[in-house]
Every structure is written in structure tokens, then in C-alpha cells.
Write a protein that holds these residues in place. Structure first.
Motif, PDB file in Angstrom:
ATOM      1  N   GLU A  98      16.712   9.943  -1.638  1.00  0.00           N
ATOM      2  CA  GLU A  98      15.116   9.726  -1.253  1.00  0.00           C
ATOM      3  C   GLU A  98      13.940  10.237  -0.083  1.00  0.00           C
ATOM      4  N   LEU A  99      14.867   9.328   0.823  1.00  0.00           N
ATOM      5  CA  LEU A  99      14.056   9.864   2.059  1.00  0.00           C
ATOM      6  C   LEU A  99      13.975  10.781   2.262  1.00  0.00           C
ATOM      7  N   VAL A 100      15.440  11.408   1.830  1.00  0.00           N
ATOM      8  CA  VAL A 100      15.077  13.462   2.124  1.00  0.00           C
ATOM      9  C   VAL A 100      13.930  14.240   0.859  1.00  0.00           C
TER      10      VAL A 100
ATOM     11  N   PRO B 254       2.924   2.729   0.836  1.00  0.00           N
ATOM     12  CA  PRO B 254       3.867   1.735   0.845  1.00  0.00           C
ATOM     13  C   PRO B 254       4.613   2.141  -0.368  1.00  0.00           C
ATOM     14  N   PRO B 255       5.605   1.377  -0.382  1.00  0.00           N
ATOM     15  CA  PRO B 255       6.146   0.921  -1.611  1.00  0.00           C
ATOM     16  C   PRO B 255       5.774   0.205  -2.870  1.00  0.00           C
ATOM     17  N   GLY B 256       5.939   0.887  -4.058  1.00  0.00           N
ATOM     18  CA  GLY B 256       5.724  -0.407  -5.096  1.00  0.00           C
ATOM     19  C   GLY B 256       6.410  -1.231  -5.323  1.00  0.00           C
TER      20      GLY B 256
ATOM     21  N   GLY C 148      10.467   6.568  -4.956  1.00  0.00           N
ATOM     22  CA  GLY C 148      11.750   6.767  -3.478  1.00  0.00           C
ATOM     23  C   GLY C 148      11.834   5.607  -2.562  1.00  0.00           C
ATOM     24  N   LEU C 149      10.798   5.052  -2.086  1.00  0.00           N
ATOM     25  CA  LEU C 149      10.378   4.047  -1.114  1.00  0.00           C
ATOM     26  C   LEU C 149      10.715   2.610  -1.039  1.00  0.00           C
ATOM     27  N   ALA C 150      10.397   2.479  -2.652  1.00  0.00           N
ATOM     28  CA  ALA C 150      10.567   1.266  -3.773  1.00  0.00           C
ATOM     29  C   ALA C 150      12.257   0.886  -4.121  1.00  0.00           C
ATOM     30  N   LEU C 151      12.640   2.192  -4.004  1.00  0.00           N
ATOM     31  CA  LEU C 151      14.320   2.238  -4.375  1.00  0.00           C
ATOM     32  C   LEU C 151      15.171   1.503  -3.036  1.00  0.00           C
ATOM     33  N   VAL C 152      14.128   1.948  -2.075  1.00  0.00           N
ATOM     34  CA  VAL C 152      15.039   1.989  -0.178  1.00  0.00           C
ATOM     35  C   VAL C 152      14.526   0.631   0.498  1.00  0.00           C
TER      36      VAL C 152
END
Length: 140
Positions: free
Chosen positions: A51-53, A89-91, A104-108
Motif C-alpha cells: 500500500e505504501l509503495v 487522510p485515511p477514510g 491504502g492508508l485506511a488499511l495501513v
């Protein structure tokens, strides 16, 4: 558990702005963690690194990098990209689970112990570093 958990280590993998680099990063991370005896963290770490990459490659122009480090029982995974703008910002994970993009950032956030971002310049290029942490659990 790693053979010597007290010894910190760090790897950087510099990648081109190419979505195929996501697979290279994921496989490299699996090898690093396996060689350091952290096989129990591999699946979650691969998901987070992917997700980050993918975000770094998809949303920024120019090169990117994957950083993996271990210190005092904490695995930190991060991606640097050449875009200095903060990440969106992650949802809420429940709301975006059916979405094709934007998870992605929500999973992170959901799968890591801690996550964040900071401005960071690499090789003379301004950019940002988005990171997350996983803590090791004692062997059963």
C-alpha cells in the motif's frame, strides 16, 4: 523471533516510478524478513509495504524508495516519494472496503501499531516519508 532481537538493522530500496516496482519491493521485503527470522510479520508487512509503495509510485512523479528497519522489537516500513504534499487522510475502512481505490492508508491505519508521515528530502529532492510500525509478538 530474530536470532538477536537487540541488534537494529535498516534497508533502503530505491525504485523507479513504475508500478512493477511494487512487486519488487514486496518480494524483497519478504526475503529481508525471512532472513532476519521475522516470518511471522511477513504477511502483514507485505500488505502494508504494498500500500505504501503503490501510493508513492501512483501519486508522485519521480523516484521512490522503500525503507525497512528493525529496532527494539519494532518493524518500521516506510515509503519515500518526491511529492512534498501530505498524503490524503485515511477514510474509515468500513466505508471504503468496496471501493476500487483509496483504501491504502485506511488499511495501513487498521493493520499497523502506529503510522504517520513527515517531510523528507532524499538525493536533493524534496518529498515525504509515509511510515508504519509493527510490533513483534512473543513466540507461542
Amino acid at each position: 523471533m530474530p536470532e538477536n532481537e537487540s541488534e537494529p538493522w535498516e534497508y533502503w530500496l530505491y525504485i523507479p516510478n513504475d508500478l512493477r516496482a511494487v512487486t519488487v519491493c514486496r518480494r524483497t521485503l519478504r526475503l529481508i524478513l525471512t532472513l532476519h527470522g521475522l516470518i511471522g510479520l511477513v504477511d502483514t508487512a507485505e500488505l502494508l509495504a504494498t500500500e505504501l509503495v503503490a501510493n508513492a509510485v501512483r501519486h508522485a512523479k519521480g523516484p521512490a524508495a522503500l525503507r525497512v528497519s528493525w529496532s527494539m522489537g519494532v518493524l518500521r516500513i516506510g515509503a519515500w516519494d518526491a511529492d512534498p504534499e501530505p498524503p490524503e487522510p485515511p477514510g474509515e475502512l468500513e466505508r471504503i472496503v468496496q471501493a476500487e481505490e483509496g483504501r491504502g492508508l485506511a488499511l495501513v491505519r487498521a493493520c499497523s501499531s502506529l503510522w504517520g508521515w513527515q517531510p523528507l528530502a532524499r538525493g536533493g529532492r524534496r518529498g515525504k516519508y509515509v511510515w508504519c510500525e509493527l510490533t513483534s509478538s512473543p513466540a507461542a
